[in-house]
Scaffold this motif. Structure first.
Motif, PDB file in Angstrom:
ATOM      1  N   LYS A 293       0.834  -1.194   0.000  1.00  0.00           N
ATOM      2  CA  LYS A 293       0.000   0.000   0.000  1.00  0.00           C
ATOM      3  C   LYS A 293       0.875   1.253   0.000  1.00  0.00           C
ATOM      4  CE  LYS A 293      -3.697   2.186   2.680  1.00  0.00           C
ATOM      5  NZ  LYS A 293      -3.225   3.535   2.424  1.00  0.00           N
ATOM      6  N   ASN A 294       0.458   2.249  -0.772  1.00  0.00           N
ATOM      7  CA  ASN A 294       1.173   3.529  -0.777  1.00  0.00           C
ATOM      8  C   ASN A 294       1.072   4.183   0.597  1.00  0.00           C
ATOM      9  OD1 ASN A 294       1.013   2.930  -3.503  1.00  0.00           O
ATOM     10  ND2 ASN A 294       0.289   4.938  -4.111  1.00  0.00           N
ATOM     11  N   ARG A 295       2.168   4.753   1.070  1.00  0.00           N
ATOM     12  CA  ARG A 295       2.145   5.518   2.313  1.00  0.00           C
ATOM     13  C   ARG A 295       1.775   6.975   2.034  1.00  0.00           C
ATOM     14  NH1 ARG A 295       3.872   3.323   7.377  1.00  0.00           N
ATOM     15  NH2 ARG A 295       3.529   5.482   7.849  1.00  0.00           N
ATOM     16  N   VAL A 296       2.006   7.423   0.817  1.00  0.00           N
ATOM     17  CA  VAL A 296       1.615   8.766   0.377  1.00  0.00           C
ATOM     18  C   VAL A 296       0.747   8.561  -0.854  1.00  0.00           C
ATOM     19  CG1 VAL A 296       2.449  10.946  -0.566  1.00  0.00           C
ATOM     20  CG2 VAL A 296       3.747   9.798   1.229  1.00  0.00           C
ATOM     21  N   HIS A 297      -0.327   9.320  -0.943  1.00  0.00           N
ATOM     22  CA  HIS A 297      -1.185   9.197  -2.127  1.00  0.00           C
ATOM     23  C   HIS A 297      -1.753  10.563  -2.489  1.00  0.00           C
ATOM     24  CE1 HIS A 297      -4.148   8.770   1.170  1.00  0.00           C
ATOM     25  NE2 HIS A 297      -4.930   9.453   0.357  1.00  0.00           N
ATOM     26  N   LEU A 298      -2.299  10.653  -3.690  1.00  0.00           N
ATOM     27  CA  LEU A 298      -2.940  11.885  -4.136  1.00  0.00           C
ATOM     28  C   LEU A 298      -4.414  11.860  -3.764  1.00  0.00           C
ATOM     29  CD1 LEU A 298      -1.529  12.248  -7.766  1.00  0.00           C
ATOM     30  CD2 LEU A 298      -0.610  13.188  -5.641  1.00  0.00           C
ATOM     31  N   ASP A 299      -4.935  12.997  -3.370  1.00  0.00           N
ATOM     32  CA  ASP A 299      -6.369  13.207  -3.229  1.00  0.00           C
ATOM     33  C   ASP A 299      -6.778  14.121  -4.374  1.00  0.00           C
ATOM     34  OD1 ASP A 299      -6.552  11.746  -0.897  1.00  0.00           O
ATOM     35  OD2 ASP A 299      -6.802  13.465   0.421  1.00  0.00           O
ATOM     36  N   LEU A 300      -7.653  13.646  -5.240  1.00  0.00           N
ATOM     37  CA  LEU A 300      -8.174  14.486  -6.313  1.00  0.00           C
ATOM     38  C   LEU A 300      -9.424  15.175  -5.791  1.00  0.00           C
ATOM     39  CD1 LEU A 300      -7.808  12.205  -9.463  1.00  0.00           C
ATOM     40  CD2 LEU A 300      -6.128  13.673  -8.338  1.00  0.00           C
ATOM     41  N   ARG A 301      -9.377  16.481  -5.721  1.00  0.00           N
ATOM     42  CA  ARG A 301     -10.470  17.278  -5.173  1.00  0.00           C
ATOM     43  C   ARG A 301     -11.568  17.393  -6.222  1.00  0.00           C
ATOM     44  NH1 ARG A 301      -9.394  20.193  -0.674  1.00  0.00           N
ATOM     45  NH2 ARG A 301     -11.594  19.762  -0.459  1.00  0.00           N
ATOM     46  N   ALA A 302     -12.410  16.377  -6.301  1.00  0.00           N
ATOM     47  CA  ALA A 302     -13.435  16.280  -7.338  1.00  0.00           C
ATOM     48  C   ALA A 302     -14.754  16.931  -6.941  1.00  0.00           C
ATOM     49  CB  ALA A 302     -13.671  14.805  -7.693  1.00  0.00           C
ATOM     50  N   ALA A 303     -14.892  17.356  -5.688  1.00  0.00           N
ATOM     51  CA  ALA A 303     -16.164  17.944  -5.238  1.00  0.00           C
ATOM     52  C   ALA A 303     -15.932  19.086  -4.255  1.00  0.00           C
ATOM     53  CB  ALA A 303     -17.034  16.856  -4.617  1.00  0.00           C
ATOM     54  N   PRO A 304     -15.037  20.030  -4.575  1.00  0.00           N
ATOM     55  CA  PRO A 304     -14.784  21.110  -3.606  1.00  0.00           C
ATOM     56  C   PRO A 304     -16.038  21.946  -3.367  1.00  0.00           C
ATOM     57  CG  PRO A 304     -13.766  21.603  -5.721  1.00  0.00           C
ATOM     58  CD  PRO A 304     -14.302  20.204  -5.813  1.00  0.00           C
ATOM     59  N   GLY A 305     -16.288  22.216  -2.094  1.00  0.00           N
ATOM     60  CA  GLY A 305     -17.428  23.055  -1.724  1.00  0.00           C
ATOM     61  C   GLY A 305     -18.758  22.331  -1.651  1.00  0.00           C
ATOM     62  N   LEU A 306     -18.801  21.084  -2.075  1.00  0.00           N
ATOM     63  CA  LEU A 306     -20.064  20.334  -2.033  1.00  0.00           C
ATOM     64  C   LEU A 306     -20.134  19.509  -0.758  1.00  0.00           C
ATOM     65  CD1 LEU A 306     -20.311  19.052  -5.719  1.00  0.00           C
ATOM     66  CD2 LEU A 306     -21.418  21.057  -4.704  1.00  0.00           C
ATOM     67  N   GLU A 307     -21.360  19.225  -0.309  1.00  0.00           N
ATOM     68  CA  GLU A 307     -21.577  18.414   0.889  1.00  0.00           C
ATOM     69  C   GLU A 307     -22.685  17.414   0.637  1.00  0.00           C
ATOM     70  OE1 GLU A 307     -22.348  20.853   4.300  1.00  0.00           O
ATOM     71  OE2 GLU A 307     -20.592  22.113   3.970  1.00  0.00           O
ATOM     72  N   GLY A 308     -22.745  16.397   1.496  1.00  0.00           N
ATOM     73  CA  GLY A 308     -23.846  15.439   1.491  1.00  0.00           C
ATOM     74  C   GLY A 308     -24.020  14.729   0.164  1.00  0.00           C
TER      75      GLY A 308
END
Length: 145
Positions: free
Chosen positions: A81-96
């Protein structure tokens, strides 16, 4: 003093992995050196044999804001498993539900380009907003956040 950051991936097939991450990030393959119309022309002029021309690839943000992505061929496959990974911010500002729908749409798009969906984590307020764990075509973990 702040430093420029380059993110490097080890890979079995740099060209293919570069194509995936270019699509995922909205990046493009870095242009060949000035005076060359293609990387193949440049590598030929540098004396790189055809069997070594997929040893590396680089991606750049077309707007110049994001870090350069460098993908290098290595002989071994992914081990753990990667110890560091990328988070792709695909829903900034959205909730629920709106957030999770946007993440699902992005997951579906990336699966069509070779990603694998691993696991969905539901929103768990107050700090957990929900995310989807994915892997790229070579098994490197990343999250849709």
């Amino acid at each position: 003093m702040a430093r420029d950051v380059q993110i490097t991936f080890d890979s079995a097939d740099p060209a293919a992995l570069a194509a995936f991450w270019a699509e995922a990030l909205g990046y493009r393959v870095q242009d060949p050196p000035k005076g060359f119309d293609s990387w193949d022309q440049a590598l030929e002029a540098m004396g790189v044999p055809p069997e070594r021309r997929n040893d590396a690839s680089a991606l750049v943000d077309p707007d110049g804001a994001g870090p350069r992505i460098f993908i290098q061929r290595v002989p071994e496959g992914k081990q753990a498993k990667n110890r560091v990974h990328l988070d792709l911010r695909a829903a900034p500002g959205l909730e629920g539900d709106a957030r999770m729908a946007a993440l699902e749409a992005e997951a579906e798009r990336l699966v069509a380009h070779g990603a694998t969906r691993v696991e969905r984590h539901e929103p768990a307020p107050p700090l957990g907003f929900g995310h989807i764990i994915m892997t790229d075509p070579e098994g490197n973990e990343f999250c849709l956040d």
